[in-house]
Write an enzyme that holds these catalytic residues in place. Structure first.
Site, mmCIF file in Angstrom:
data_model
loop_
_atom_site.group_PDB
_atom_site.id
_atom_site.type_symbol
_atom_site.label_atom_id
_atom_site.label_comp_id
_atom_site.label_asym_id
_atom_site.label_seq_id
_atom_site.Cartn_x
_atom_site.Cartn_y
_atom_site.Cartn_z
ATOM 1 C CG HIS A 1 40.188 48.093 32.909
ATOM 2 N ND1 HIS A 1 40.069 48.809 34.072
ATOM 3 C CD2 HIS A 1 38.981 48.184 32.294
ATOM 4 C CE1 HIS A 1 38.845 49.293 34.171
ATOM 5 N NE2 HIS A 1 38.160 48.920 33.100
ATOM 6 C CG ASP B 1 50.092 46.082 35.809
ATOM 7 O OD1 ASP B 1 48.952 45.915 35.350
ATOM 8 O OD2 ASP B 1 50.467 45.600 36.896
HETATM 9 C C1 GDG Z 1 43.781 45.139 35.589
HETATM 10 C C2 GDG Z 1 45.051 45.634 34.890
HETATM 11 C C3 GDG Z 1 44.779 47.831 36.062
HETATM 12 C C4 GDG Z 1 45.105 41.267 44.759
HETATM 13 N N1 GDG Z 1 45.310 40.259 45.619
HETATM 14 C C5 GDG Z 1 44.412 40.409 46.593
HETATM 15 C C6 GDG Z 1 43.639 41.540 46.328
HETATM 16 N N2 GDG Z 1 44.082 42.042 45.180
HETATM 17 C C7 GDG Z 1 43.555 43.266 44.577
HETATM 18 C C8 GDG Z 1 44.528 44.411 44.733
HETATM 19 C C9 GDG Z 1 44.090 45.328 43.605
HETATM 20 C C10 GDG Z 1 43.587 44.343 42.553
HETATM 21 O O1 GDG Z 1 43.380 43.099 43.185
HETATM 22 C C11 GDG Z 1 44.627 44.125 41.469
HETATM 23 O O2 GDG Z 1 44.617 45.241 40.632
HETATM 24 P P1 GDG Z 1 45.839 45.586 39.679
HETATM 25 O O3 GDG Z 1 45.573 46.915 39.083
HETATM 26 O O4 GDG Z 1 47.083 45.580 40.475
HETATM 27 O O5 GDG Z 1 45.925 44.410 38.594
HETATM 28 P P2 GDG Z 1 44.907 43.556 37.625
HETATM 29 O O6 GDG Z 1 44.069 42.634 38.404
HETATM 30 O O7 GDG Z 1 45.794 42.910 36.619
HETATM 31 O O8 GDG Z 1 43.972 44.648 36.928
HETATM 32 C C12 GDG Z 1 45.748 46.686 35.738
HETATM 33 C C13 GDG Z 1 43.458 47.294 36.604
HETATM 34 O O9 GDG Z 1 42.905 46.294 35.745
HETATM 35 C C14 GDG Z 1 42.431 48.411 36.765
HETATM 36 O O10 GDG Z 1 42.240 49.098 35.567
HETATM 37 O O11 GDG Z 1 45.372 48.653 37.050
HETATM 38 O O12 GDG Z 1 46.864 47.204 35.057
HETATM 39 O O13 GDG Z 1 45.943 44.553 34.616
HETATM 40 O O14 GDG Z 1 43.010 46.125 43.991
HETATM 41 O O15 GDG Z 1 44.413 44.947 46.000
HETATM 42 N N3 GDG Z 1 42.649 41.985 47.118
HETATM 43 C C15 GDG Z 1 42.410 41.258 48.250
HETATM 44 N N4 GDG Z 1 43.118 40.127 48.566
HETATM 45 C C16 GDG Z 1 44.122 39.680 47.776
HETATM 46 O O16 GDG Z 1 44.747 38.654 48.098
HETATM 47 N N5 GDG Z 1 41.457 41.672 49.074
#
Ligand code: GDG
Length: 480
Positions: free
Chosen positions: A152, A360
């Site tokens: 990921h 990312d």
């Molecule tokens: C890893 C990889 C890859 C965040 N704050 C809140 C909240 N979130 C949710 C977001 C989003 C998720 O968390 C974060 O996903 P990301 O993809 O932006 O980042 P990582 O957590 O680092 O994920 C990344 C991912 O895996 C999937 O393969 O894209 O590159 O690092 O869904 O919305 N959700 C809620 N409240 C918050 O305060 N409800």
């Protein structure tokens, strides 16, 4: 069978789910299956017998970790070595031999626990950097099942990746899978470079290598979101109490939104600097715009993360002190988690989504922001060129997050962008998100894994090893 570090074990009969959890759950729900991983608990004496909970057609199986396991495998090797190296941050790597040993030891233990549940025809899909050596450990136990791996986070070029402790062992570990998936073609290219430069993988065809007598396929599978469902949540999210209160508090100011786990890879520090630079260079926007940065804390037990918490809070405070007015706080910086519907509603009411990670794997926030926009008046996405999402979302304003002035100029441009251009940019991204959904991602990965099985049947590289297990351990574990 799905393996991930954390497992959303259902509580009170309902399953808790984030984006990824929903996707994996969807895949398992169709076929039925087992979801295996860490319980999230740290105990004095961890048993290798998984605790099994039934949730509809899905069997959840979890094991505990000891404090030493957690410190070495999770907080240590995974988060202080693998995470920074994979995000190109060699300056933040902390190498401890005990962490490396702990990482491989815990993977061996996970393999032993998983072995109690595995049946010869199970297809196994393993997720993320915590479990790189898991297939190799299962192979050592004699399992010849189809095993796929999806990373990921990014995979860096070989010069950077080779800073990993046990680099060769990790590469060979990845060679024990049948399919290894990454988010982008760049990650695939980097990984292929590692295999070839180390002389570990012999190319056998497009995206195919032979590693230690096994055939491995290496492909990009860009993860998506449940686009339609997220768009619906954003519409209903407008009625959410927090969203309504926020709207009322904004007056007629524009809203810029950033949503990230508190992590150095997300570039929050550089982003606040850029916002500061924007305020400095565009006084006309003072008291006309508010930037909300939602940043739940993560990994606070890793020293670098603790330090960053202080630095970013100080920086946000400094910007507010410097530019704020009695009736205007330029940055609302919060460390709380916001509910799913509220988050979707906040994206929808924002004029600008500021998504500027330094690196990312994908970044789902960028995709969620686009999915949440009203078609008749969509906001503008400012996106780092170093996010995997930049490969797909070409309607965004792509920026270099290290270039403070360029990011500041992009903020001004986004706030002034005419409706027609906003719509044109948004529609291309929306169409892309309709195709590359999280469901499509699951199907593509699993079909690649199934194809690799068919190819291996037709053209085996080596005789199949005997299957060693004669009992049915899954049933035993379920009874236990
Ligand atoms: C890893 C990889 C890859 C965040 N704050 C809140 C909240 N979130 C949710 C977001 C989003 C998720 O968390 C974060 O996903 P990301 O993809 O932006 O980042 P990582 O957590 O680092 O994920 C990344 C991912 O895996 C999937 O393969 O894209 O590159 O690092 O869904 O919305 N959700 C809620 N409240 C918050 O305060 N409800």
């Amino acid at each position: 069978m799905v393996v991930s570090n954390r497992v959303p074990v259902p509580k009170d009969g309902s399953t808790k789910a984030g984006g990824l959890a929903i996707a994996l759950e969807g895949a398992l729900k169709e076929s039925g299956g087992l979801w295996f991983g860490w319980s999230g608990n740290i105990v004095g004496d961890a048993s290798d017998k998984p605790e099994v909970v039934q949730g509809g057609k899905i069997t959840f199986a979890v094991v505990d970790l000891t404090q030493q396991d957690y410190d070495e495998y999770y907080a240590g090797f995974a988060n202080r070595a693998l995470w920074p190296v994979c995000h190109y941050r060699l300056d933040l790597v902390q190498l401890e031999r005990s962490d490396t040993d702990g990482y491989f030891r815990v993977n061996r233990a996970f393999a032993a626990s998983l072995a109690r549940l595995l049946q010869p025809d199970d297809i196994i899909w393993i997720h993320d950097y915590h479990f790189i050596p898991l297939a190799a450990e299962l192979r050592k136990l004699g399992f010849n099942n189809r095993i796929g791996f999806f990373l990921h986070i990014p995979w860096p070029p070989s010069d950077v990746a080779s800073a990993l402790p046990a680099y060769e062992r990790l590469l060979r570990g990845l060679g024990a899978y049948d399919v290894v998936g990454f988010h982008t073609p760049l990650d695939v290219e980097n990984f292929q470079q590692c295999l070839v430069r180390e002389g570990i993988g012999q190319p056998m065809g497009p995206n195919e290598y032979q590693v230690d007598g096994r055939r491995i396929r290496v492909e990009p599978f860009p993860v998506g979101i449940d686009t339609q469902a997220f768009a619906r949540t954003a519409v209903s999210g407008e009625k959410n109490a927090l969203v309504r209160r926020t709207k009322a508090s904004m007056g007629d100011r524009d809203l810029i939104i950033g949503v990230d786990r508190l992590d150095y890879s997300k570039g929050i520090k550089q982003r606040i600097e850029s916002f500061s630079c924007f305020l400095k260079s565009s006084p006309a926007f003072h008291n006309r715009v508010t930037y909300i940065q939602i940043t739940p804390k993560s990994r606070s037990d890793v020293p670098e993360y603790k330090r960053m918490q202080h630095e970013i809070a100080e920086q946000a405070g400094w910007t507010n002190g410097n530019f704020g007015e009695v009736d205007w706080t330029p940055i609302r910086y919060v460390n709380q988690t916001v509910g799913h519907a509220a988050l979707a509603g906040l994206y929808r009411m924002s004029q600008v989504g500021l998504v500027t990670p330094l690196r990312d794997g994908m970044n789902l926030v960028a995709k969620e922001f686009v999915a949440a926009q009203p078609p008749e008046d969509p906001g503008v996405l400012i996106l780092s060129r170093f996010a995997g999402a930049a490969h797909e979302l070409n309607g965004a304003l792509l920026v270099n997050p290290y270039d403070t002035e360029a990011c500041a100029a992009a903020i001004t441009r986004a706030l002034q962008m005419p409706l027609a251009e906003r719509q044109e940019r948004w529609i291309t991204m929306w169409e892309r998100l309709q195709t590359n959904t999280v469901g499509a991602w699951c199907r593509q990965f699993l079909s690649c894994l199934a194809d690799s099985a068919a190819e291996a049947e037709e053209e085996p590289l080596e005789p199949k090893r005997a299957r060693v297990r004669s009992r049915s351990p899954r049933r035993q574990a379920t009874r236990a």
